[in-house]
Scaffold this motif. Sequence first.
Motif, PDB file in Angstrom:
ATOM      1  N   GLY A   1     -24.384  -6.233 -17.755  1.00 49.93           N
ATOM      2  CA  GLY A   1     -23.941  -5.119 -17.075  1.00 49.93           C
ATOM      3  C   GLY A   1     -24.157  -3.712 -17.885  1.00 49.93           C
ATOM      4  N   PRO A   2     -23.386  -2.546 -17.225  1.00 52.05           N
ATOM      5  CA  PRO A   2     -23.654  -1.366 -17.935  1.00 52.05           C
ATOM      6  C   PRO A   2     -22.652  -1.492 -19.078  1.00 52.05           C
ATOM      7  CG  PRO A   2     -23.136  -1.181 -15.405  1.00 52.05           C
ATOM      8  CD  PRO A   2     -22.994  -2.531 -15.917  1.00 52.05           C
TER       9      PRO A   2
ATOM     10  N   ARG B   1     -27.336  -0.467  -4.155  1.00 52.82           N
ATOM     11  CA  ARG B   1     -26.827  -1.429  -4.764  1.00 52.82           C
ATOM     12  C   ARG B   1     -27.808  -1.730  -5.951  1.00 52.82           C
ATOM     13  NH1 ARG B   1     -25.976  -7.098  -4.982  1.00 52.82           N
ATOM     14  NH2 ARG B   1     -27.381  -7.429  -2.902  1.00 52.82           N
ATOM     15  N   ALA B   2     -27.106  -1.898  -7.227  1.00 54.59           N
ATOM     16  CA  ALA B   2     -28.138  -2.350  -8.311  1.00 54.59           C
ATOM     17  C   ALA B   2     -27.898  -3.819  -8.382  1.00 54.59           C
ATOM     18  CB  ALA B   2     -27.903  -1.888  -9.704  1.00 54.59           C
TER      19      ALA B   2
ATOM     20  N   LYS C   1     -31.665  -8.593  -9.668  1.00 59.34           N
ATOM     21  CA  LYS C   1     -32.886  -8.596 -10.186  1.00 59.34           C
ATOM     22  C   LYS C   1     -33.184  -7.101 -10.624  1.00 59.34           C
ATOM     23  CE  LYS C   1     -37.802  -9.336  -8.819  1.00 59.34           C
ATOM     24  NZ  LYS C   1     -38.842  -9.841  -7.872  1.00 59.34           N
ATOM     25  N   VAL C   2     -32.473  -5.917 -10.037  1.00 60.97           N
ATOM     26  CA  VAL C   2     -32.551  -4.873 -10.578  1.00 60.97           C
ATOM     27  C   VAL C   2     -32.277  -4.727 -12.087  1.00 60.97           C
ATOM     28  CG1 VAL C   2     -31.788  -2.302 -10.460  1.00 60.97           C
ATOM     29  CG2 VAL C   2     -32.579  -3.395  -8.507  1.00 60.97           C
ATOM     30  N   ARG C   3     -31.065  -5.343 -12.304  1.00 64.95           N
ATOM     31  CA  ARG C   3     -30.093  -5.018 -13.568  1.00 64.95           C
ATOM     32  C   ARG C   3     -31.103  -6.036 -14.625  1.00 64.95           C
ATOM     33  NH1 ARG C   3     -25.816  -6.296 -10.547  1.00 64.95           N
ATOM     34  NH2 ARG C   3     -25.631  -8.422 -11.427  1.00 64.95           N
TER      35      ARG C   3
ATOM     36  N   GLY D   1     -33.162   1.443 -20.940  1.00 65.97           N
ATOM     37  CA  GLY D   1     -31.871   1.735 -20.873  1.00 65.97           C
ATOM     38  C   GLY D   1     -31.214   1.205 -19.497  1.00 65.97           C
ATOM     39  N   VAL D   2     -29.925   1.706 -19.516  1.00 67.84           N
ATOM     40  CA  VAL D   2     -29.059   0.978 -18.355  1.00 67.84           C
ATOM     41  C   VAL D   2     -29.514   1.969 -16.856  1.00 67.84           C
ATOM     42  CG1 VAL D   2     -27.245   0.453 -19.824  1.00 67.84           C
ATOM     43  CG2 VAL D   2     -27.133   2.710 -18.578  1.00 67.84           C
ATOM     44  N   VAL D   3     -29.155   1.253 -15.884  1.00 68.11           N
ATOM     45  CA  VAL D   3     -29.407   1.894 -14.563  1.00 68.11           C
ATOM     46  C   VAL D   3     -28.497   3.118 -14.295  1.00 68.11           C
ATOM     47  CG1 VAL D   3     -29.568   1.455 -11.921  1.00 68.11           C
ATOM     48  CG2 VAL D   3     -30.067  -0.536 -13.812  1.00 68.11           C
ATOM     49  N   ARG D   4     -29.151   4.138 -13.915  1.00 70.60           N
ATOM     50  CA  ARG D   4     -28.578   5.278 -13.453  1.00 70.60           C
ATOM     51  C   ARG D   4     -28.234   5.708 -11.971  1.00 70.60           C
ATOM     52  NH1 ARG D   4     -28.276   9.286 -17.791  1.00 70.60           N
ATOM     53  NH2 ARG D   4     -27.152  10.512 -16.243  1.00 70.60           N
ATOM     54  N   HIS D   5     -29.470   5.322 -11.031  1.00 70.06           N
ATOM     55  CA  HIS D   5     -29.638   5.520  -9.965  1.00 70.06           C
ATOM     56  C   HIS D   5     -30.576   4.558  -9.252  1.00 70.06           C
ATOM     57  CE1 HIS D   5     -29.140   7.800  -6.180  1.00 70.06           C
ATOM     58  NE2 HIS D   5     -30.645   7.642  -6.031  1.00 70.06           N
TER      59      HIS D   5
END
Length: 261
Positions: free
Chosen positions: A6-7, A18-19, A22-24, A33-37
């Motif tokens: 997770g973040p 929604r993240a 699979k996106v994460r 890096g982490v998901v921003r958008h």
Amino acid sequence: MTAGPGPRPGAPRPTGDRATAKVRHLAAASGLGVVRHVSATTLNAPGWTTVVLTGAVFSVGPWLAGASSPAAAAVLAAFWAVLFGVILWFLASEKLVVLERGILVGSFGPFQRPYALPFSAVDPRTVRAAVGNQRTLGLLLADRGVSSGSRTVLWSRRAVTFVGAAPVLAKRAAARREPLDLATASSVELWVFSARDPRRQEAVVRALGESMRAAGVPGANEIEPLALPPRPVEVSPEGADRLAIPEWMRGPRARRTPAAR
């Protein structure tokens, strides 16, 4: 597939759609890096209307015309619902995910993987928000837009475009875990991503600007002023100029100089 981490504590919560797990997971695997958008090409209101009406015509239509029974109509309705559901599932799996140091763009559907592009492989001064259908955008290009960098759907005329390293290079760099830089890329393309609606289109542009500035990418301050507001694009040299398409990538109707023979 296990979900990615997770973040980080204190990291901003991802905006947009929604993240998913699979996106994460793929964001973590990319090392960017982490998901921003997250922006997904899910159906908009006109798209849903078209799907529902089409399904009704093919299922209930024969019954209303007296060519089938209510039971047959119900079976047809179920068949078309499943068929459309599977097709839309794959088409709506197209996403553009903005990370801290790059993006993931492409299909997140079953057995599919998006392309990972570090910000070094993208020209921030070419990010644009355009209004135009697939045919218009395709005619601006010499290859008529038939490339892996065209991540478009029929139900949206809202596109976010940018010039970046070609998909084949992104795939090779990810497989070999090599750096990817636009300055040394042997092939570049115009990437085109369909946003669901005007609000999501603007959100993608702003997310790109914010993440690139935070990463210290040169030219990131120019993203919003050059890209927004979204503008209609025509098949003309001016239209190609609007999308910052290099002359050598342009189709015949978008060139300012005649093609060499």
